[in-house]
Design a protein around this motif. Structure first.
Motif, PDB file in Angstrom:
ATOM      1  N   MET A 249       0.829  -1.202   0.000  1.00  0.00           N
ATOM      2  CA  MET A 249       0.000   0.000   0.000  1.00  0.00           C
ATOM      3  C   MET A 249       0.863   1.251   0.000  1.00  0.00           C
ATOM      4  SD  MET A 249      -3.089   1.088  -0.242  1.00  0.00           S
ATOM      5  CE  MET A 249      -4.211  -0.190   0.328  1.00  0.00           C
ATOM      6  N   GLU A 250       1.941   1.235   0.775  1.00  0.00           N
ATOM      7  CA  GLU A 250       2.856   2.380   0.787  1.00  0.00           C
ATOM      8  C   GLU A 250       3.495   2.571  -0.582  1.00  0.00           C
ATOM      9  OE1 GLU A 250       5.683   2.534   3.993  1.00  0.00           O
ATOM     10  OE2 GLU A 250       4.282   1.550   5.364  1.00  0.00           O
ATOM     11  N   ALA A 251       3.816   1.466  -1.247  1.00  0.00           N
ATOM     12  CA  ALA A 251       4.423   1.557  -2.578  1.00  0.00           C
ATOM     13  C   ALA A 251       3.448   2.153  -3.582  1.00  0.00           C
ATOM     14  CB  ALA A 251       4.877   0.175  -3.040  1.00  0.00           C
ATOM     15  N   ALA A 252       2.192   1.714  -3.538  1.00  0.00           N
ATOM     16  CA  ALA A 252       1.189   2.245  -4.468  1.00  0.00           C
ATOM     17  C   ALA A 252       0.940   3.723  -4.211  1.00  0.00           C
ATOM     18  CB  ALA A 252      -0.105   1.448  -4.342  1.00  0.00           C
ATOM     19  N   ASP A 253       0.830   4.103  -2.943  1.00  0.00           N
ATOM     20  CA  ASP A 253       0.643   5.523  -2.608  1.00  0.00           C
ATOM     21  C   ASP A 253       1.837   6.345  -3.078  1.00  0.00           C
ATOM     22  OD1 ASP A 253      -1.778   4.921  -1.392  1.00  0.00           O
ATOM     23  OD2 ASP A 253      -0.993   5.020   0.656  1.00  0.00           O
TER      24      ASP A 253
END
Length: 483
Positions: A249-253
């Protein structure tokens, strides 16, 4: 009476404990700092940030009740054409809450709050989309990824994702802002190169654009994004940026914020940044989005792909995950390469894969396995994606495929040596073929659900229909004079 005093977020239980704690810190920061405005952003189905800019005082209210937002954007194609009649009594999406296009609610995720270094006294916060009844909007792709991450966690596993983006920066000559050029889509800007190309990783070429690279890096660092490398690529003005591994999720954000930041920062300095896979500009080399990925033990952080003996470069679990990526390579193409242009990147010996195949340290293969002998950095690099892909869908597609590979102990077969020549299943050659493959993949349909699956098919079929109705330059040259 107690319920009437609760805000929308608390009433529907939309935040985790970590988000509640983050919200308290953000509220205190806003009251103590000189922040004037907060950009409440939402990543739409195309991976484009939409949202509203609100005053800092109003954002404090948004931390309780969210922000009203017109979810009509969820039924837009890439250039804001509604894919279904927006005001009919019903439509084929099968989502009653979307009929008549009432307001939805953007619920800020306070863990994503950060200051924008290039905008005076302005902060940025990502959000999730909900309907007025508190139900998540099923068309919100951040929610789709959240569901897949939860399933992976339910299997007792976490994930790390390494982002690797290629993109172009051009010098803006004419932004084409005349009324005649302002349709949807608008006319493409007129640009020129910022350097010569095809001197890959040449220090002198990199130094020619050092001022621009430093400007980008300073601002990206200030955002807290973990840049690892920033360098000139093959094409003239083509840049590659890589990041340290992040949870999914951090990577996508981070991907969403990075692409948005680069475009805004470049425009402010008289440049035009484009993540388009293959611009129609002489001497440009196609751009890709290579995604590095591994599964980890959430308790210890140990790499679950690290080889555990034998001749295989990855563990038994890692090889099954690899088999899942291959088994669903065609079915997930719509999520990793979602535009018509993205498929024009693919050609023999082009660094863009043509076949569903894997190899060790071979950049012509779709899946490049890196590390062996128990290397704690062992991982899979998927080289199939285009830089415009929606990061939530792209990463979700990998989890769906990999989990299926693990569940069914799928075998990836032998690695290829000649990545473009060996007999392996062909990847979709067009967005049209990718739509068909996506529609036929029962695992993807089951994981996304019928409504989301149908929605993504409808979205891309609408885009294809608009493309096929356009008379292209090729057609005009081919037929106008001859016939």
């Amino acid at each position: 009476m107690a319920n009437q005093k609760q805000g929308f977020i608390e009433r529907h239980g939309l935040w985790t404990e970590a988000q509640k704690a983050a919200a308290e810190k953000v509220a205190a920061q806003l009251k103590e700092s000189g922040v004037r405005n907060v950009r409440v952003g939402w990543g739409d189905q195309h991976g484009i940030v939409r949202g509203k800019t609100v005053s800092a005082e109003h954002f404090l209210k948004c931390l309780k009740d969210g922000k009203d937002f017109q979810l009509v954007t969820a039924i837009f194609d890439t250039t804001n054409h509604p894919i279904v009649p927006p005001f009919g009594a019903e439509n084929h999406l099968g989502i009653p809450e979307m009929i008549g296009l009432p307001d939805g609610v953007l619920v800020p995720d306070p863990t994503t709050f950060r200051m924008l270094p290039w905008v005076k006294d302005t902060a940025w916060c990502l959000s999730d989309a909900y309907f007025g009844n508190g139900a998540p909007c099923p068309l919100s792709t951040r929610q789709i990824l959240r569901e897949q991450v939860a399933k992976l966690a339910g299997d007792g596993m976490g994930m790390l994702v390494g982002l690797e983006f290629e993109f172009y920066v051009f010098r803006m000559l004419d932004p084409k802002l005349s009324p005649e050029d302002s349709g949807y889509p608008p006319a493409a800007p007129e640009v020129e190169m910022i350097s010569h190309g095809y001197q890959y990783l040449t220090e002198t070429r990199g130094d020619e654009i050092e001022e621009l690279l430093s400007y980008l890096q300073e601002n990206i660092d200030a955002l807290g994004l973990p840049v690892e490398t920033m360098e000139d690529e093959w094409g003239p003005g083509q840049i590659e940026v890589t990041f340290d591994p992040l949870p999914p999720m951090e990577a996508a954000d981070a991907a969403l914020l990075f692409r948005t930041a680069v475009k805004q920062l470049c425009r402010r300095k008289g440049y035009h940044a484009s993540f388009m896979a293959k611009p129609k500009i002489a001497n440009t080399f196609p751009s890709g989005w290579h995604m590095h990925q591994s599964l980890v033990d959430p308790q210890t952080g140990a790499n679950l792909f690290a080889a555990d003996g034998g001749e295989a470069p990855l563990s038994k679990l890692g090889m099954a995950y690899l088999g899942g990526l291959l088994a669903h390579a065609s079915g997930t193409a719509l999520m990793s390469t979602p535009t018509i242009n993205g498929y024009k990147r693919r050609a023999p010996n082009s660094f863009a894969p043509l076949k569903a195949a894997w190899a060790q340290e071979n950049r012509g293969a779709m899946l490049r396995v890196i590390g062996q002998g128990g290397d704690p950095a062992s991982r899979i690099e998927n080289r199939v994606g285009e830089p415009t892909a929606n990061p939530y869908l792209y990463i979700a597609s990998q989890i769906i495929s990999g989990r299926d590979g693990i569940a069914n102990d799928l075998v990836p077969g032998a690695p290829v040596r000649a990545a473009y020549d060996e007999v392996r299943p062909d990847l979709p050659e067009s967005l049209m073929a990718a739509i068909d493959a996506f529609a036929a993949d029962d695992v993807i349909r089951a994981e996304l659900g019928d409504k989301v699956h149908h929605y993504l098919v409808s979205l891309k079929k609408f885009e294809v229909a608009r493309f096929l109705s356009e008379v292209t330059d090729w057609e005009h040259r081919e037929y106008f004079e001859m016939y």
